[in-house]
Write a protein that holds these residues in place. Structure first.
Motif, PDB file in Angstrom:
ATOM      1  N   ARG A 172      23.109  49.381  -5.505  1.00  0.00           N
ATOM      2  CA  ARG A 172      22.918  48.257  -4.598  1.00  0.00           C
ATOM      3  C   ARG A 172      21.573  47.607  -4.888  1.00  0.00           C
ATOM      4  O   ARG A 172      20.698  48.246  -5.470  1.00  0.00           O
ATOM      5  CB  ARG A 172      22.983  48.735  -3.148  1.00  0.00           C
ATOM      6  CG  ARG A 172      24.419  49.023  -2.721  1.00  0.00           C
ATOM      7  CD  ARG A 172      24.505  49.345  -1.251  1.00  0.00           C
ATOM      8  NE  ARG A 172      23.817  50.593  -0.941  1.00  0.00           N
ATOM      9  CZ  ARG A 172      22.962  50.738   0.069  1.00  0.00           C
ATOM     10  NH1 ARG A 172      22.676  49.704   0.828  1.00  0.00           N
ATOM     11  NH2 ARG A 172      22.401  51.889   0.303  1.00  0.00           N
ATOM     12  N   PRO A 173      21.386  46.341  -4.497  1.00  0.00           N
ATOM     13  CA  PRO A 173      20.108  45.670  -4.799  1.00  0.00           C
ATOM     14  C   PRO A 173      18.991  46.168  -3.889  1.00  0.00           C
ATOM     15  O   PRO A 173      18.547  45.461  -2.992  1.00  0.00           O
ATOM     16  CB  PRO A 173      20.423  44.189  -4.563  1.00  0.00           C
ATOM     17  CG  PRO A 173      21.579  44.182  -3.641  1.00  0.00           C
ATOM     18  CD  PRO A 173      22.346  45.444  -3.868  1.00  0.00           C
ATOM     19  N   ILE A 174      18.540  47.380  -4.103  1.00  0.00           N
ATOM     20  CA  ILE A 174      17.393  47.922  -3.375  1.00  0.00           C
ATOM     21  C   ILE A 174      16.445  48.552  -4.389  1.00  0.00           C
ATOM     22  O   ILE A 174      16.820  48.814  -5.531  1.00  0.00           O
ATOM     23  CB  ILE A 174      17.809  48.963  -2.314  1.00  0.00           C
ATOM     24  CG1 ILE A 174      18.633  50.071  -2.952  1.00  0.00           C
ATOM     25  CG2 ILE A 174      18.581  48.313  -1.190  1.00  0.00           C
ATOM     26  CD1 ILE A 174      19.006  51.181  -1.989  1.00  0.00           C
ATOM     27  N   VAL A 175      15.205  48.785  -3.959  1.00  0.00           N
ATOM     28  CA  VAL A 175      14.164  49.272  -4.870  1.00  0.00           C
ATOM     29  C   VAL A 175      14.593  50.576  -5.534  1.00  0.00           C
ATOM     30  O   VAL A 175      14.450  50.755  -6.747  1.00  0.00           O
ATOM     31  CB  VAL A 175      12.838  49.484  -4.103  1.00  0.00           C
ATOM     32  CG1 VAL A 175      11.779  50.060  -5.035  1.00  0.00           C
ATOM     33  CG2 VAL A 175      12.364  48.176  -3.520  1.00  0.00           C
ATOM     34  N   ALA A 176      15.160  51.483  -4.733  1.00  0.00           N
ATOM     35  CA  ALA A 176      15.481  52.818  -5.243  1.00  0.00           C
ATOM     36  C   ALA A 176      16.497  52.756  -6.384  1.00  0.00           C
ATOM     37  O   ALA A 176      16.492  53.605  -7.267  1.00  0.00           O
ATOM     38  CB  ALA A 176      16.013  53.677  -4.112  1.00  0.00           C
ATOM     39  N   HIS A 177      17.381  51.761  -6.369  1.00  0.00           N
ATOM     40  CA  HIS A 177      18.415  51.691  -7.392  1.00  0.00           C
ATOM     41  C   HIS A 177      18.028  50.807  -8.572  1.00  0.00           C
ATOM     42  O   HIS A 177      18.445  51.041  -9.690  1.00  0.00           O
ATOM     43  CB  HIS A 177      19.728  51.162  -6.793  1.00  0.00           C
ATOM     44  CG  HIS A 177      20.331  52.103  -5.796  1.00  0.00           C
ATOM     45  ND1 HIS A 177      21.498  51.827  -5.123  1.00  0.00           N
ATOM     46  CD2 HIS A 177      19.936  53.315  -5.351  1.00  0.00           C
ATOM     47  CE1 HIS A 177      21.777  52.827  -4.317  1.00  0.00           C
ATOM     48  NE2 HIS A 177      20.839  53.742  -4.432  1.00  0.00           N
ATOM     49  N   MET A 178      17.261  49.762  -8.310  1.00  0.00           N
ATOM     50  CA  MET A 178      17.035  48.756  -9.346  1.00  0.00           C
ATOM     51  C   MET A 178      15.602  48.746  -9.870  1.00  0.00           C
ATOM     52  O   MET A 178      15.302  48.055 -10.831  1.00  0.00           O
ATOM     53  CB  MET A 178      17.371  47.361  -8.820  1.00  0.00           C
ATOM     54  CG  MET A 178      18.793  47.198  -8.321  1.00  0.00           C
ATOM     55  SD  MET A 178      20.056  47.643  -9.525  1.00  0.00           S
ATOM     56  CE  MET A 178      19.790  46.397 -10.765  1.00  0.00           C
ATOM     57  N   GLY A 179      14.702  49.477  -9.226  1.00  0.00           N
ATOM     58  CA  GLY A 179      13.314  49.479  -9.676  1.00  0.00           C
ATOM     59  C   GLY A 179      12.501  48.396  -8.989  1.00  0.00           C
ATOM     60  O   GLY A 179      13.034  47.373  -8.563  1.00  0.00           O
ATOM     61  N   MET A 180      11.193  48.642  -8.887  1.00  0.00           N
ATOM     62  CA  MET A 180      10.311  47.748  -8.138  1.00  0.00           C
ATOM     63  C   MET A 180      10.219  46.364  -8.782  1.00  0.00           C
ATOM     64  O   MET A 180      10.296  45.341  -8.115  1.00  0.00           O
ATOM     65  CB  MET A 180       8.926  48.402  -8.041  1.00  0.00           C
ATOM     66  CG  MET A 180       7.980  47.709  -7.104  1.00  0.00           C
ATOM     67  SD  MET A 180       8.628  47.595  -5.426  1.00  0.00           S
ATOM     68  CE  MET A 180       7.741  48.912  -4.622  1.00  0.00           C
TER      69      MET A 180
ATOM     70  N   LEU B 195       8.950  47.713   3.268  1.00  0.00           N
ATOM     71  CA  LEU B 195       8.651  48.712   4.293  1.00  0.00           C
ATOM     72  C   LEU B 195       9.941  49.247   4.899  1.00  0.00           C
ATOM     73  O   LEU B 195      10.101  50.462   5.077  1.00  0.00           O
ATOM     74  CB  LEU B 195       7.799  48.059   5.384  1.00  0.00           C
ATOM     75  CG  LEU B 195       6.951  48.995   6.231  1.00  0.00           C
ATOM     76  CD1 LEU B 195       5.915  49.675   5.373  1.00  0.00           C
ATOM     77  CD2 LEU B 195       6.287  48.227   7.356  1.00  0.00           C
ATOM     78  N   ALA B 196      10.879  48.338   5.177  1.00  0.00           N
ATOM     79  CA  ALA B 196      12.147  48.743   5.794  1.00  0.00           C
ATOM     80  C   ALA B 196      12.870  49.739   4.898  1.00  0.00           C
ATOM     81  O   ALA B 196      13.481  50.693   5.374  1.00  0.00           O
ATOM     82  CB  ALA B 196      13.012  47.515   6.043  1.00  0.00           C
ATOM     83  N   GLN B 197      12.781  49.528   3.577  1.00  0.00           N
ATOM     84  CA  GLN B 197      13.459  50.441   2.651  1.00  0.00           C
ATOM     85  C   GLN B 197      12.730  51.769   2.537  1.00  0.00           C
ATOM     86  O   GLN B 197      13.351  52.827   2.410  1.00  0.00           O
ATOM     87  CB  GLN B 197      13.546  49.805   1.266  1.00  0.00           C
ATOM     88  CG  GLN B 197      14.467  48.626   1.256  1.00  0.00           C
ATOM     89  CD  GLN B 197      14.457  47.935  -0.074  1.00  0.00           C
ATOM     90  OE1 GLN B 197      14.701  48.536  -1.111  1.00  0.00           O
ATOM     91  NE2 GLN B 197      14.161  46.655  -0.044  1.00  0.00           N
ATOM     92  N   ALA B 198      11.394  51.709   2.589  1.00  0.00           N
ATOM     93  CA  ALA B 198      10.617  52.946   2.503  1.00  0.00           C
ATOM     94  C   ALA B 198      10.905  53.834   3.715  1.00  0.00           C
ATOM     95  O   ALA B 198      10.870  55.058   3.619  1.00  0.00           O
ATOM     96  CB  ALA B 198       9.130  52.613   2.426  1.00  0.00           C
TER      97      ALA B 198
END
Lengths: 173, 275
Positions: free
Chosen positions: A104-112, A161-164
């Motif tokens: 999914r398009p989130i930091v954990a999957h796609m990288g910062m 922040l919301a994802q962290a």
């Protein structure tokens, strides 16, 4: 599939309520920074969302905000534009062999780096449109521009922040 | 023909984008210019209820301050009442020369409001059932708040002083000269006073009150004080900044002004306007 749709509906309602009830009432930096976290919904849509659904969801998300802020069309147009920019950016940033349907398009999957490029393009399109439509004119361009960019930075920060804070989202489904 | 269909099919997403954009631009222009989008506004029942609930929660944080201000306002009102017999030169401000009451004040509770947008709106927890109608003035305990824009049975939506569409006629109390109050500063505590000619002596500290000639606000309601007079030599008018006496980010209870003679005055003026 059903679970995904249910999750999206919950996210939609939660983000719009959060925006209208809490974030819209923050008075940061004397009104110079107004974060619009509710656009996180559009950023985080699954990769395989059909383009027409992205556009319609963008419009619906904006209309939901417009109901709260009594500004018919203002958020709706900004979010429709943002949905369109999302389609462009997805095409532009696509990996050589397409998107992994499990990601999914989130930091954990796609990288910062990927995420910041993707999210900031979307947020900037939304905020610039929104702030300029809000003032309804182009005099004092620099101040409106600065307000939009500063608010966009705040929104991006809140998205990260919301994802962290939500550890569940980091797991591959 | 088939090519046309194929074209439409291939371009369906772009066309959908254009259609949605056109729809929202239509709403934007219609809703804001003609102020007619009744359904899409925070004075509608569902959104109004949600804001009421939110306000109920958020209100506790400010109760002490609200109490202090209400007490102060009551005291000021009492002072005015007891000092009246000593001031033979002026009638009470809400009666006309014959002693008839010309204004009625309806108390309303602020359930939602913003101060940091380009155009700010305030939602009140009373509506048409309480006697509130569009175009009535709204004043707070310390000064001007806004003008009622839309009403539903239980809620009213107010155009705040803090918005680039807000304009009202005000008066410099010391000299009696009229001017126009607009909000173009972006600062929730400051507004601009325009259309005051250069020959009028204005100095910081002067009091600004409502003009009372627009049928919306009663005369002599406190608006604010002049903080800065900035004269541009090429202009015939002063550039005046006014500190607003009402803190709109804290307004909790307001008075909606019902001008009891408005209908009579409008009827009279309409007779002249007719050909």
């Amino acid at each position: 599939m059903i679970a995904t749709i249910l999750n999206q509906v919950l996210a939609f309602v939660a983000l719009v309520l959060m925006q209208a009830m809490v974030l819209d009432h923050l008075d940061l930096a004397n009104g110079w920074v107004v974060p619009y976290l509710y656009v996180f919904f559009l950023i985080a849509l699954p990769f395989n969302t059909p383009p027409w659904a992205t556009l319609l969801l963008g419009f619906a998300l904006g209309m939901a905000m417009d109901f709260f802020t009594s500004t018919p069309g203002m958020h709706a147009s900004a979010c429709t534009l943002m949905a369109f920019v999302r389609l462009l950016m997805l095409r532009l940033l696509a990996p050589r062999d397409g998107y992994d349907p499990l990601k999914r398009p989130i930091v954990a999957h796609m990288g910062m780096a990927w995420y910041i490029t993707f999210a900031s393009a979307l947020i900037l399109a939304h905020h610039l449109w929104l702030f300029f439509v809000e003032v309804y004119r182009f005099d004092n361009f620099p101040s409106t521009f600065l307000r939009a960019v500063m608010s966009a930075a705040a929104t991006l920060l809140l998205c990260l922040l919301a994802q962290a804070l939500t550890t569940r989202a980091t797991r591959l489904q | 023909m088939r090519d046309l269909f194929r074209f439409f099919f291939r371009q369906r997403n772009n066309l959908l984008f254009l259609a949605l954009m056109a729809l929202s631009m239509y709403l934007l222009i219609n809703g804001n210019m003609h102020q007619r989008a009744q359904a899409i506004s925070s004075s509608n029942a569902v959104i109004g209820q949600l804001y009421s609930v939110r306000n109920e929660v958020a209100e506790y944080a400010g109760l002490r301050e609200v109490n202090r201000r209400l007490a102060a306002a009551l005291a000021a009102e009492r002072n005015l009442r007891y000092s009246l017999p000593l001031r033979a030169d002026s009638a009470p401000p809400d009666t006309d020369s014959t002693g008839l009451q010309t204004y009625r004040f309806i108390t309303a509770h602020v359930i939602n409001g913003t101060v940091h947008k380009e155009r700010n709106y305030i939602t009140l927890g009373s509506g048409s059932l309480a006697g509130i109608r569009p175009d009535m003035g709204v004043i707070g305990m310390d000064g001007l708040v806004g003008i009622v824009r839309e009403v539903s049975p239980h809620f009213a939506l107010v155009t705040s002083v803090l918005g680039n569409e807000f304009r009202t006629s005000v008066r410099l109390k010391r000299t009696g000269h009229f001017g126009l109050l607009t909000w173009d500063t972006g600062d929730p505590a400051a507004a601009s006073l325009t259309d005051v000619a250069n020959h009028v002596p204005v100095s910081p500290g002067d009091t600004v009150v409502t003009g009372g000639n627009d049928g919306i606000f009663p005369p002599d309601i406190m608006v604010g004080t002049v903080t800065n007079v900035d004269d541009d030599p090429s202009s015939n008018f002063h550039g005046i900044k006014v500190h607003l006496s009402e803190d709109l980010s804290r307004a909790a209870y307001v008075h909606v002004v019902s001008d009891l003679l408005k209908a009579e005055r409008d009827t009279l003026q309409a007779k002249v306007a007719q050909p």
